[in-house]
Enzyme design. Structure first.
Site, PDB file in Angstrom:
ATOM      1  CD  GLU A 107      -2.871  -1.040   2.721  1.00 15.44           C
ATOM      2  OE1 GLU A 107      -2.142  -0.731   3.707  1.00 15.44           O
ATOM      3  OE2 GLU A 107      -3.337  -2.202   3.001  1.00 15.44           O
ATOM      4  CE  LYS A 109       4.572   4.865   7.227  1.00 12.12           C
ATOM      5  NZ  LYS A 109       4.423   6.096   7.407  1.00 12.12           N
ATOM      6  CG  ASP A 111       3.819  12.084   5.211  1.00 12.66           C
ATOM      7  OD1 ASP A 111       3.895  11.818   6.284  1.00 12.66           O
ATOM      8  OD2 ASP A 111       4.578  12.995   4.960  1.00 12.66           O
ATOM      9  CE1 TYR A 216      -4.345   2.655   8.571  1.00 10.70           C
ATOM     10  CE2 TYR A 216      -4.060   4.566   6.259  1.00 10.70           C
ATOM     11  CZ  TYR A 216      -3.734   4.010   7.384  1.00 10.70           C
ATOM     12  OH  TYR A 216      -3.028   4.723   8.824  1.00 10.70           O
ATOM     13  CE  LYS A 304       8.348   6.876   7.622  1.00 11.35           C
ATOM     14  NZ  LYS A 304       9.354   7.735   8.261  1.00 11.35           N
ATOM     15  CB  CYS A 398      46.387  24.114  11.009  1.00 13.73           C
ATOM     16  SG  CYS A 398      46.277  22.140  11.539  1.00 13.73           S
ATOM     17  CB  CYS A 401      50.027  20.592  13.310  1.00  8.73           C
ATOM     18  SG  CYS A 401      49.580  22.418  12.344  1.00  8.73           S
ATOM     19  CB  CYS A 416      47.515  23.205   7.658  1.00  9.27           C
ATOM     20  SG  CYS A 416      48.416  22.425   8.817  1.00  9.27           S
ATOM     21  CB  CYS A 421      50.174  18.625   9.505  1.00 11.47           C
ATOM     22  SG  CYS A 421      48.119  19.143  10.232  1.00 11.47           S
TER      23      CYS A 421
HETATM   24  S1  IVH Z   1      -1.049  -0.052   8.811  1.00  7.37           S
HETATM   25  C1  IVH Z   1      -1.583  -2.495  12.206  1.00  7.37           C
HETATM   26  N1  IVH Z   1      -1.418   1.395   6.381  1.00  7.37           N
HETATM   27  O1  IVH Z   1       1.873   5.206   8.741  1.00  7.37           O
HETATM   28  C2  IVH Z   1      -2.082  -0.927  11.459  1.00  7.37           C
HETATM   29  N2  IVH Z   1      -0.257   3.183   7.968  1.00  7.37           N
HETATM   30  O2  IVH Z   1       3.934   4.895  10.803  1.00  7.37           O
HETATM   31  C3  IVH Z   1      -0.783   0.275  10.961  1.00  7.37           C
HETATM   32  N3  IVH Z   1      -0.177   5.152   7.467  1.00  7.37           N
HETATM   33  O3  IVH Z   1       0.227   5.240  12.129  1.00  7.37           O
HETATM   34  C4  IVH Z   1      -1.169   1.342  10.483  1.00  7.37           C
HETATM   35  N4  IVH Z   1      -0.600   4.687   5.378  1.00  7.37           N
HETATM   36  O4  IVH Z   1      -0.581   6.947   9.927  1.00  7.37           O
HETATM   37  C5  IVH Z   1      -1.027   1.721   7.766  1.00  7.37           C
HETATM   38  N5  IVH Z   1      -1.565   2.378   3.971  1.00  7.37           N
HETATM   39  C6  IVH Z   1      -0.936   2.583   5.059  1.00  7.37           C
HETATM   40  C7  IVH Z   1      -0.511   3.588   5.847  1.00  7.37           C
HETATM   41  C8  IVH Z   1       0.413   3.969   6.939  1.00  7.37           C
HETATM   42  C9  IVH Z   1      -0.138   5.781   6.400  1.00  7.37           C
HETATM   43  C10 IVH Z   1       0.428   5.532   8.563  1.00  7.37           C
HETATM   44  C11 IVH Z   1      -0.696   5.256   9.835  1.00  7.37           C
HETATM   45  C12 IVH Z   1       0.763   4.806  10.726  1.00  7.37           C
HETATM   46  C13 IVH Z   1       1.510   5.246  10.946  1.00  7.37           C
HETATM   47  C14 IVH Z   1       3.093   4.714  11.015  1.00  7.37           C
END
Ligand code: IVH
Length: 659
Positions: A107, A109, A111, A216, A304, A398, A401, A416, A421
């Site tokens: 999935e 992630k 932000d 999610y 990440k 330096c 030295c 220097c 040195c």
């Molecule tokens: S799963 C047990 N899925 O990332 C399930 N988290 O660094 C836990 N986040 O606290 C979360 N996209 O706020 C999950 N597709 C995704 C996500 C996601 C963003 C965030 C979420 C979590 C944080 C962890």
């Protein structure tokens, strides 16, 4: 009247679902607005008839006076992080210890900030922040304004689901532009803007911010007879939630890596910010078997993406001396992760650079890393100053030295000039062994400095007599038989390098690796170069007066001539070994992966040979790999190559094909 109001609610909710979840609107914006206006009027007239799931809530009519605490019956966990392929594979290995042939869901992630929403009889009754995972804050009034979070579900069920509230890049930019016009403080990024919006007592603010959501996570899948995470995602979608269509099933970790690779390159095109990829074990039974730690589930992790520009505090500016004696100011940073590694130091080049950018001690600075480039301080965040920052003053002495520094005319740098040195000597040894010079693997900064301080490594020649101290070296803390043998082996292997590497390693002023290559190609061996005159050198394209003078001066110095003849005695190669002129058909345009350690070659040498022959070397075995070269103790790449039925060569075959 009640009936008309119910009808309007149905129409508006349906329109919202079609617009946001399905991306397929069936009514016009004007029709939508007309329904909404009619409903607002009716609700005003008949407040006793206002329904719990009225979509007028999206407009933000509620104001609360404080945030109530909410206890999460099932804790809202965070995720562990991984930063590179090795760590991803290690995650997979840990899972495989418990589960055979695991498959995953990948999935994006998002932000933003996580949210838990609870429905009773299909109606939204509570929205809460994660807080510390056990206790969060009730933000129902704001959650109700988010159009992609349904107020009523397709089924009248009791359920809790979790996901992310976020702000799209477009909404973020619009918001900041408006704030700038009004002279209000700007949000640093969409995540802060989203978090700031849901933490408002007046829901009108959140309503105006155009927040968005993806769900999610289903905390109780078993209650709904669901036994895989992917099914849970589909179930949530069917109920009317916004589930990211980019989520993907992966049959194995290589498919996960492909997904990561794809989004690493394409994430800029998304309309919202993502900071990584979440990898989740698909099987719910498997998830239960693996269990949780106090902070995060063991069945999921977050890869990440490397940050390319990050902010951190400049704690101090210290000085270092390079092999030419140049004294450089360096930034001491609050450690920060950038592009997969933690950075706590970075060069500030010279006095002019610091002054021009007005970088001060205590500043919040932006650090940038692009590709393989060494991280650099790109700017000081002047608006983050509080007045305690200290202006930079270039040192006059330096740092090692303590002799007085000299500033050369027409150069920004201070030097220097003390020949004895220590810092200069250590730097020149580090340079000698470095990647673009003789590449004596294992001799990084720390070892060279330690060996220097212990007296084992004081000149270039000492590399070749180190073996005489083998027994003593093996006694050193952190070293053993194996590691010392490896270092000594690497010294031996480095003797066969082509002339240009040696020329660069010697540290002749103005002779960088490019110039070294030009000289080596032209003169073929060191004796020809030694006897070249200033005019001979100047006649070469790309060699200017400064380089020509510097090279002639270098070889005029008796000390240097003696050094060369001593190096010859140790069999250090002094000839130019040109690139193979004839492209090798067996290697040309082929993609190679090397795994395990080779006996007669270092990995970088093998890579060089492949590249010289027209091939390419990569790190990961994929279906695009043509040949995998396998040395001793190969890793999982070997297994993968077998599985994908990729051609495999041992070292002998490799050398044979190179011929
Ligand atoms: S799963 C047990 N899925 O990332 C399930 N988290 O660094 C836990 N986040 O606290 C979360 N996209 O706020 C999950 N597709 C995704 C996500 C996601 C963003 C965030 C979420 C979590 C944080 C962890």
């Amino acid at each position: 009247m009640k009936e008309r109001m119910e009808k309007l609610i149905k129409l508006i909710n349906q329109a919202n679902y079609e617009y946001y979840a399905l991306d397929k609107p069936t009514i016009t914006d004007q029709e939508y607005d007309r329904y909404m206006q009619e409903l607002i009027e009716l609700e005003k007239k008949y407040p006793e008839l206002v329904s719990d799931d009225s979509p007028t809530k999206r407009v933000g009519t509620k104001v609360i006076d404080r945030f109530n605490k909410v206890t999460h019956e099932i804790p809202m966990l965070s995720l562990s992080n991984v930063f590179n392929e090795n760590e991803i594979r290690a995650f997979d290995e840990r899972i495989k210890k418990e589960i055979k042939n695991p498959s995953y869901v990948c999935e994006l992630k998002i932000d933003g900030l996580s949210v838990s929403v609870v429905y009773k009889d299909g109606k939204l009754i509570r929205g809460a922040t994660r807080g510390d995972g056990i206790t969060g804050e009730d933000i129902t009034h704001n959650v109700e304004t988010i159009k992609t979070i349904p107020l009523t579900l397709k089924e009248k069920i009791d359920i809790e689901v979790r996901g992310e509230i976020f702000m799209s890049k477009a909404s973020f930019n619009k918001l900041n532009t408006e704030r700038e016009k009004k002279g209000e403080e700007l949000f640093a990024n969409p995540r802060n803007a989203a978090a700031g919006s849901v933490r408002q007592l007046d829901s009108k603010v959140a309503a105006s911010r155009n927040l968005d959501n993806f769900m999610y996570h289903l905390p109780n899948p078993i209650d709904y007879n669901i036994d895989s995470h992917y099914e849970a995602l589909c179930f949530m979608k069917e109920l009317g939630f916004n589930v990211n269509a980019k989520n993907k099933c992966a049959q194995n970790i290589d498919e996960v890596l492909e997904f990561i690779d794809y989004w690493g390159q394409n994430r800029e095109k998304l309309p919202y910010e993502i900071d990584g990829i979440v990898i989740k074990l698909d099987s719910i039974k498997g998830q239960q078997k693996l269990g949780l730690t106090t902070r995060s589930p063991k069945w999921a992790t977050a890869y990440k993406f490397p940050a390319l520009e990050v902010l951190t505090r400049l704690k101090d500016i210290v000085f270092s001396v390079g092999r030419t004696g140049q004294v450089t100011p360096n930034a001491v940073l609050e450690p920060v992760r950038i592009a997969g590694s933690v950075v706590s130091r970075s060069t500030l080049h010279n006095e002019e650079y610091v002054k021009l950018k007005d970088i001060r001690i205590g500043d919040i600075v932006a650090i940038k890393k692009a590709g393989d480039v060494i991280p650099e301080v790109v700017e000081a965040k002047i608006d983050r100053r509080d007045g305690t920052e200290k202006e930079f003053v270039m040192t006059e002495y330096c740092p090692i030295c303590h002799s007085k520094l000299v500033k050369k005319e027409s150069e920004a740098a201070y030097y220097c000039i003390n020949e004895h040195c220590d810092a200069k000597k250590i730097e020149s040894l580090i340079h000698y062994a470095s990647r673009d010079a003789l590449y004596i693997e294992g001799f990084g900064e720390q070892i060279v400095e330690d060996f220097y301080n212990l007296g084992y490594l004081r000149s270039f020649l000492d590399f070749y007599t180190l073996k005489e101290h083998k027994n003593e070296l093996m006694e050193l803390e952190g070293f053993g038989d194996k590691s010392i043998n490896k270092l000594l082996d690497n010294i031996e292997k480095s003797k066969d390098n082509s002339l240009e590497r040696l020329l660069f390693a010697l540290g002749i002023r103005y002779v960088g690796s490019k110039t070294a290559k030009i000289l080596a190609k032209k003169f073929k061996n060191i004796d020809n170069l030694i006897s070249a005159s200033y005019e001979d050198l100047l006649a070469i394209h790309d060699i200017g007066k400064m380089i020509a003078r510097s090279v002639v001066d270098y070889f005029k110095d008796e000390k240097n001539i003696k050094l060369i003849s001593e190096l010859k005695k140790f069999n250090v190669n002094m000839n130019y070994i040109g690139k193979e002129e004839v492209i090798n058909e067996k290697l040309k345009d082929k993609t190679f992966v090397i795994t395990g350690s080779l006996e007669t070659l270092t990995r970088s040498k093998a890579k060089e040979k492949i590249e010289n022959a027209g091939g390419k070397v990569t790190d990961t075995v994929t279906s695009k790999t043509d040949i995998v070269i396998v040395g001793e103790n190969p890793g999982s790449k070997y297994d993968k190559a077998k599985k994908l039925e990729i051609e495999i060569w041992n070292e002998e075959q490799f050398l044979e094909n190179l011929k």
